[in-house]
Design an enzyme around this catalytic site. Structure first.
Site, mmCIF file in Angstrom:
data_model
loop_
_atom_site.group_PDB
_atom_site.id
_atom_site.type_symbol
_atom_site.label_atom_id
_atom_site.label_comp_id
_atom_site.label_asym_id
_atom_site.label_seq_id
_atom_site.Cartn_x
_atom_site.Cartn_y
_atom_site.Cartn_z
ATOM 1 N N THR A 270 0.930 -1.191 0.009
ATOM 2 C CA THR A 270 -0.217 0.097 0.045
ATOM 3 C C THR A 270 0.988 1.182 -0.229
ATOM 4 O O THR A 270 2.094 1.047 0.065
ATOM 5 C CB THR A 270 -1.039 -0.060 1.148
ATOM 6 O OG1 THR A 270 -1.683 -1.303 1.226
ATOM 7 C CG2 THR A 270 -1.617 1.256 1.577
ATOM 8 N N ASP B 280 -9.313 -8.773 0.723
ATOM 9 C CA ASP B 280 -9.178 -8.050 1.876
ATOM 10 C C ASP B 280 -10.695 -8.337 2.541
ATOM 11 O O ASP B 280 -11.043 -8.030 3.870
ATOM 12 C CB ASP B 280 -9.191 -6.632 1.857
ATOM 13 C CG ASP B 280 -7.755 -6.045 2.025
ATOM 14 O OD1 ASP B 280 -6.881 -6.889 2.459
ATOM 15 O OD2 ASP B 280 -7.417 -4.861 2.087
ATOM 16 N N SER C 298 -10.521 -2.550 5.500
ATOM 17 C CA SER C 298 -9.097 -2.129 5.596
ATOM 18 C C SER C 298 -8.494 -1.840 6.848
ATOM 19 O O SER C 298 -9.208 -1.858 7.838
ATOM 20 C CB SER C 298 -9.322 -0.725 4.644
ATOM 21 O OG SER C 298 -7.984 -0.206 4.533
ATOM 22 N N SER C 299 -7.290 -1.702 6.781
ATOM 23 C CA SER C 299 -6.508 -1.563 7.733
ATOM 24 C C SER C 299 -5.779 -0.195 7.785
ATOM 25 O O SER C 299 -5.067 0.504 8.640
ATOM 26 C CB SER C 299 -5.293 -2.449 8.187
ATOM 27 O OG SER C 299 -5.746 -3.596 8.624
ATOM 28 N N GLY D 64 1.345 -1.302 4.787
ATOM 29 C CA GLY D 64 1.822 -2.373 5.551
ATOM 30 C C GLY D 64 0.720 -3.123 6.054
ATOM 31 O O GLY D 64 0.825 -4.168 7.119
ATOM 32 N N GLY D 65 -0.416 -3.333 5.423
ATOM 33 C CA GLY D 65 -1.595 -4.443 5.490
ATOM 34 C C GLY D 65 -2.023 -4.382 7.070
ATOM 35 O O GLY D 65 -2.156 -3.177 7.822
HETATM 36 N N1 GLY Z 1 -5.187 -3.606 1.556
HETATM 37 C C1 GLY Z 1 -4.547 -3.180 2.467
HETATM 38 C C2 GLY Z 1 -5.767 -2.625 3.345
HETATM 39 O O1 GLY Z 1 -6.719 -1.669 2.992
HETATM 40 O O2 GLY Z 1 -5.645 -2.526 4.783
#
Ligand code: GLY
Length: 573
Positions: free
Chosen positions: A385, A427, A456-457, A477-478
């Site tokens: 991301t 996700d 999402s994170s 960083g997910g």
């Molecule tokens: N794809 C990463 C997020 O949205 O958290």
């Protein structure tokens, strides 16, 4: 005096090996040289600044502010430039969240997260025996949600000053005339070549016969043509007409399900930000469908009653407390968070002080808790991301995190249009209640439904001190995103660190499931041993996040920092 650190790109190209002064930002596409540029890791700018994943993108954003634009103009231009110079995560085929605070105090949250196509369904990634087919949610045409980025940029335009035509021009120039790539980009493109070939149905500028090397020029004519259609026709240049037709044709060649109607119907949404106080500071972050704002709120509020500053930075005592807050917040994420338009997320309760005190009631400073005893359910996301932090001369603050999900998204490049599509469908919880390929599980709150946005994170965040702009921060960083932002904020507020140290000191991460703490390689070995003795499983991993931060100093200067962990770079004046 301006404090500047310049790091040259190690790309084996002579023009990059000459020590360069910091480029003066005079005008996008003019004084910015896409064939000769440097990485600038930190600088104290007096007026306005940008920190992003690529030097050219940061310079483009700063140039727009120098030409009379504000932080919102810079956010638009920087994202468009990233879509060209940082194909691994910069995008027009993905989505994101923009959090802004205007100098008059108005807060703006723009949700342009991808959405599930109308033909998507809860069990679309299960085979006839009910087994999850992860390959389909993570790569190729079926992995893509409806892209949101262009709708997000046009929603942002309401707060900007310059015409869109001007904001997109540097991206067009970079795509059409090319720019030289770094060693990291060359390595990324080479490592992805095979899957590009597998999931892309037409020739693409990102794939060539010979290996990419640092210093090569990447020219993207089809992407330039797509950007020109957007320049001419606005958002319709993406969601309708030629570009939409190319996306749908690409879908049809690869059994994807995004239709012309899906594209036409997509809209960005305004969301009220999550807000809370932490040790006298106002923290503002993103609301669902991101879990980020709630998670950092939970973690910070859980540790607030402890004198973390007196425990010391990354001592056993401070790290163990922070891990236990992480574990509990991520357990809640799995169970209670999803797209608020489809699932009632109990935001107030999740951030309620009594509730959070009760969550920490079984916290034991002497030993590790066990995740099985805390609660069930979690989701692991891919980590590619990108984030940009911006402040302008008036004090408008903008924090944007945007994503294709995995590195280079679904690996599907839209034939004839030259951009990558996301793999954001992964996700979602592709099979609620069952562990995914990362050993984590998700809940019904985040199950797939047509039109729904996947959890999402991403955690674009702003911090106010005495009700004035203090910090603009965020990271890719997910699932590690909220922990990185949380730790950087604690570093600044509790440990009185500079933004530079707050961003670049080692990070650690616990996401409830799997029940382990991951630490960066430079994490203190002694503390690691002590944690293990308390019962924590510790795993070393590569970099956690690439945090971009701006901190307003007491003298008004903007301490602007780009994470050491990538090609990230700052620009400003
Ligand atoms: N794809 C990463 C997020 O949205 O958290």
């Amino acid at each position: 005096m301006r404090k500047i650190v310049v790091l040259l790109l190690a790309i084996g190209c002579m023009q990059f090996l000459t020590a360069q002064p910091v480029p003066s930002i005079v005008g996008a596409g003019k004084s910015i040289d896409p064939y000769k540029y440097s990485i600038v890791k930190k600088a104290d700018f007096s007026t306005a600044s940008v920190s992003s994943a690529h030097p050219l993108a940061s310079m483009v954003g700063a140039a727009m502010m120098q030409k009379g634009g504000n932080a919102f103009d810079a956010a638009i231009a920087t994202q468009l430039a990233l879509a060209v110079v940082y194909p691994g995560a910069g995008n027009i085929g993905g989505g994101g969240f923009l959090l802004g605070r205007k100098s008059n105090g108005e807060l703006i949250g723009i949700d342009y997260r991808e959405a599930a196509p109308a033909k998507a369904s809860r069990d679309m990634y299960l085979d006839k025996n009910g087994n999850v087919q992860m390959a389909l949610s993570q790569t190729g045409h079926l992995a893509s949600g409806i892209p949101g980025t262009i709708a997000g940029l046009f929603a942002t335009l309401d707060y900007a000053r310059l015409p869109f035509k001007q904001l997109i021009q540097p991206a067009i120039d970079l795509a059409e005339k090319g720019f030289v790539i770094s060693e990291k980009e060359a390595a990324g493109l080479n490592a992805t070549k095979e899957s590009f070939s597998k999931f892309t149905t037409r020739p693409s500028a990102l794939v060539k016969e010979a290996k990419w090397k640092a210093g090569d020029t990447l020219i993207q004519k089809e992407l330039a043509a797509t950007l020109k259609r957007i320049q001419k026709e606005g958002a319709r240049g993406f969601y309708e007409g030629e570009t939409a037709k190319l996306i749908v044709e690409e879908m049809q060649r690869g059994n994807g399900i995004i239709t012309l109607d899906d594209l036409k119907d997509y809209t960005a949404k305004l969301r009220n930000p999550v807000e809370f106080d932490y040790r006298g500071h106002r923290i503002i972050s993103f609301a669902p469908p991101s879990s980020g704002g709630i998670i950092i709120g939970q973690m910070l509020k859980m540790i607030e009653k402890y004198p973390v500053g007196s425990y010391g930075f990354q001592t056993l005592k401070s790290v163990q407390l922070m891990i236990e807050a992480e574990r509990r917040a991520y357990a809640d994420r799995a169970e209670h968070m999803g797209d608020p338009d489809f699932y009632k997320v109990p935001v107030k309760t999740l951030l309620d002080e009594t509730y959070l005190a009760q969550r920490m009631s079984d916290y034991n400073p002497e030993k590790a808790s066990a995740s099985v005893a805390i609660k069930a359910g979690s989701i692991k996301e891919s980590e590619e991301t990108t984030h940009l932090s911006i402040i302008d001369g008036d004090g408008n603050m903008v924090s944007v995190t945007t994503t294709l999900n995995g590195g280079y998204g679904s690996r599907t490049i839209v034939g004839g249009a030259g951009f990558l599509l996301n793999n954001e469908m992964d996700d979602f919880s592709v099979k609620p209640g069952v562990p995914n390929m990362y050993g984590a599980v998700g809940g019904e709150a985040n199950s797939i439904q047509p039109g729904k946005r996947m959890l999402s994170s991403m955690t674009p965040t702003l911090v106010l001190k005495k009700n004035k702009p203090y910090v603009v921060i965020g990271t890719p960083g997910g699932t590690t995103i909220p922990t990185s932002v949380y730790q950087a904020i604690v570093n600044i507020i509790d440990f009185s660190m500079s933004a530079d140290d707050a961003v670049n000191k080692p990070k650690f991460h616990h996401q409830w499931l799997p029940d382990e703490v991951t630490v960066e390689k430079d994490f203190d070995a002694g503390v690691k041993k002590q944690l293990q003795a308390m019962g924590y499983k510790i795993t070393e991993r590569a970099a956690i996040g690439r945090t971009e931060a701006i901190r307003v100093l007491a003298n008004g200067k903007r301490e602007t920092v780009a994470d050491k962990r990538g090609d990230d770079s700052v620009a400003g004046f």
